[in-house]
Design an enzyme around this catalytic site. Structure first.
Site, PDB file in Angstrom:
ATOM      1  NE  ARG A  70      -4.086  -1.992   1.896  1.00 54.29           N
ATOM      2  CZ  ARG A  70      -4.034  -3.056   2.675  1.00 54.29           C
ATOM      3  NH1 ARG A  70      -3.117  -3.139   3.623  1.00 54.29           N
ATOM      4  NH2 ARG A  70      -4.893  -4.035   2.518  1.00 54.29           N
ATOM      5  CE  LYS A  80      -0.629  13.706 -15.066  1.00 54.71           C
ATOM      6  NZ  LYS A  80      -0.868  14.214 -16.427  1.00 54.71           N
ATOM      7  CG  ASN A 101      -1.990  17.067 -20.793  1.00 50.23           C
ATOM      8  OD1 ASN A 101      -0.972  16.454 -20.464  1.00 50.23           O
ATOM      9  ND2 ASN A 101      -3.128  16.984 -20.125  1.00 50.23           N
ATOM     10  CG  HIS A 139      -1.107  11.179 -26.025  1.00 53.00           C
ATOM     11  ND1 HIS A 139      -1.758  11.516 -24.873  1.00 53.00           N
ATOM     12  CD2 HIS A 139       0.209  11.092 -25.701  1.00 53.00           C
ATOM     13  CE1 HIS A 139      -0.878  11.647 -23.887  1.00 53.00           C
ATOM     14  NE2 HIS A 139       0.320  11.384 -24.369  1.00 53.00           N
ATOM     15  NE  ARG A 157       0.612  17.015 -13.463  1.00 52.04           N
ATOM     16  CZ  ARG A 157       1.208  16.178 -12.621  1.00 52.04           C
ATOM     17  NH1 ARG A 157       0.890  16.191 -11.332  1.00 52.04           N
ATOM     18  NH2 ARG A 157       2.115  15.321 -13.036  1.00 52.04           N
ATOM     19  CG  HIS A 216       1.076  15.801 -24.405  1.00 56.07           C
ATOM     20  ND1 HIS A 216       1.889  16.913 -24.537  1.00 56.07           N
ATOM     21  CD2 HIS A 216       1.835  14.882 -23.737  1.00 56.07           C
ATOM     22  CE1 HIS A 216       3.063  16.669 -23.968  1.00 56.07           C
ATOM     23  NE2 HIS A 216       3.056  15.455 -23.485  1.00 56.07           N
ATOM     24  CE  LYS A 219       5.308  17.334 -14.563  1.00 59.03           C
ATOM     25  NZ  LYS A 219       5.351  16.118 -15.342  1.00 59.03           N
ATOM     26  CD  GLU A 249       7.160  16.367 -23.178  1.00 56.46           C
ATOM     27  OE1 GLU A 249       6.574  17.337 -22.683  1.00 56.46           O
ATOM     28  OE2 GLU A 249       6.565  15.342 -23.571  1.00 56.46           O
ATOM     29  CG  HIS A 304       6.092  10.992 -25.610  1.00 56.63           C
ATOM     30  ND1 HIS A 304       4.711  10.913 -25.635  1.00 56.63           N
ATOM     31  CD2 HIS A 304       6.394  12.018 -24.780  1.00 56.63           C
ATOM     32  CE1 HIS A 304       4.205  11.858 -24.835  1.00 56.63           C
ATOM     33  NE2 HIS A 304       5.207  12.539 -24.308  1.00 56.63           N
ATOM     34  CD  GLU A 321      -3.713  16.333 -16.350  1.00 59.60           C
ATOM     35  OE1 GLU A 321      -2.572  15.901 -16.224  1.00 59.60           O
ATOM     36  OE2 GLU A 321      -4.491  15.968 -17.242  1.00 59.60           O
TER      37      GLU A 321
HETATM   38  N1  GLY Z   1       3.446  14.985 -18.298  1.00 56.35           N
HETATM   39  C1  GLY Z   1       2.353  15.787 -17.920  1.00 56.35           C
HETATM   40  C2  GLY Z   1       2.115  15.843 -16.451  1.00 56.35           C
HETATM   41  O1  GLY Z   1       2.921  15.375 -15.680  1.00 56.35           O
HETATM   42  O2  GLY Z   1       1.099  16.340 -16.038  1.00 56.35           O
END
Ligand code: GLY
Length: 377
Positions: free
Chosen positions: A129, A151, A252, A259, A248, A255, A234, A193, A273, A244
């Site tokens: 956990r 993430k 994207n 994507h 946040r 993206h 960031k 990026e 990517h 997000e």
């Molecule tokens: N890569 C986008 C984020 O971490 O929100």
């Protein structure tokens, strides 16, 4: 603006209250990993997750750094590539962590690029956990993006990153010397990026990148500076919107198109990517420039010119044949982001350094734009 010359590592704080952590950036900083971990979690054991390529270059260095601080360690090595973000490899990693008798308070060390960071981060989030996770990113993309912000995910047959959790690391150690051995193409893809932070919210940084990108590619202080500015950007966004729900989403930028392009290319070497994101950002700026009151055509062209100058792809036609069709791209966009009542969320731009979240983009407008771009020669 010139990059400050530094010998000391730069430390960027991600301010999340009791879950705050530092990002240590600089050449050679992995040698301090053991002492930093011993100070943060005295007597904790470490379990390193890495891939075959990174293990060859960096595992011994990390193990020595842990040995010097008398940290008990074990490791698992997974195959390189997106295929390792699967249930099968995830199970192997979790079982290896458990077999190594890692307890709450022990550490999972993610040593690698975005794939390893996501996979190891998710294992750390769920085994017992929740174990503490330390990110040691070894690609430019991971150093400026995926290792920061918590993430973590593996992929589903239905799409990328669909099984995941938010699990913030307790430390990120970004050793910029590890980037010296990256293939040029991979470094360039990660640079997309870096440029993203300028394009979405920092026009002076974008101008600095236009003037200094060659030094960033060459290594040295300019590279460290670019990584620190990216991580600071960031960290600030994540501190304000960890889950997000708003700001946040700006991360994207490029993206939604990106994507879809990556998926159309089967997440293969055909389109990395970062390359997909470069085309996605170029399309997002062009799309914005067609709307009244948003970025001017000349600033959109300037954004795209810089991406092309470093050698990134910026046009759909830059993708190795066969080109995806408009129908295929619209289906993938819908799958990735969900079209709600014919409307999509896109990150658009009022100018360079001025991106915003637009929730009401008509599907028909996107389709017409894509068909137009596909028909260009
Ligand atoms: N890569 C986008 C984020 O971490 O929100």
């Amino acid at each position: 603006m010139t990059a400050p010359v530094r010998n000391e590592p730069t430390i960027v704080e991600v301010d999340l209250g009791p879950r705050s952590y530092g990002i240590v950036i600089g050449r050679g900083v992995v040698s301090s990993l053991g002492t930093r971990l011993a100070a943060l979690r005295p007597a904790a054991k470490a379990f390193i997750v890495t891939d075959e390529n990174v293990a060859r270059h960096a595992l011994r260095t990390i193990e020595s750094a842990l040995d010097r601080a008398a940290i008990e360690k074990s490791s698992v090595i997974v195959p390189p590539g997106e295929g390792s973000k699967s249930f099968r490899v995830f199970e192997r990693v979790c079982e290896a962590v458990i077999a190594a008798r890692m307890e709450r308070g022990d550490l999972v060390v993610a040593l690698g690029g975005g794939v390893v960071g996501d996979l190891a981060g998710l294992a750390a989030a769920v085994v017992r956990r929740g174990l503490d996770c330390v990110q040691v990113p070894t690609s430019l993309l991971a150093q400026v993006d995926s290792s920061v912000g918590g993430k973590t995910a593996i992929d589903s047959v239905h799409g990328k990153n669909l099984i995941g959790a938010f699990h913030q690391p307790i430390l990120v150690v970004a050793d910029t010397a590890l980037l010296d051995s990256l293939p040029r193409r991979e470094f360039r893809a990660g640079y997309a990026e870096v440029a993203k932070y300028g394009l979405l919210g920092d026009a002076p940084f974008f101008a600095w990148l236009e003037a200094n990108w060659r030094e960033i590619f060459a290594g040295g202080p300019a590279r460290d500076h670019a990584i620190a500015v990216s991580c600071r950007a960031k960290a600030a966004i994540v501190a304000r919107d960890e889950r997000e729900t708003g700001e946040r989403q700006l991360l994207n930028l490029g993206h939604t198109f990106g994507h879809a392009l990556e998926a159309a290319c089967g997440y293969s070497e055909r389109l990395l990517h970062g390359e997909a994101i470069a085309i996605g950002m170029a399309l997002a700026f062009e799309f914005s420039a067609h709307r009244p009151g948003l970025v001017s055509k000349s600033d959109a062209a300037r954004a795209i010119r810089h991406l092309a100058a470093v050698g990134l792809p910026t046009r759909l036609q830059d993708i190795p044949a066969p080109l995806p069709t408009g129908d295929e791209l619209m289906r993938l966009i819908a799958q990735d982001k969900k079209i709600k009542r014919g409307r999509l969320t896109f990150i658009l731009a009022r100018g360079i350094g001025a991106a915003f979240v637009e929730t009401g983009v008509e599907e028909a407008e996107v389709r017409a734009f894509i068909e137009r771009k596909l028909s260009e020669r």
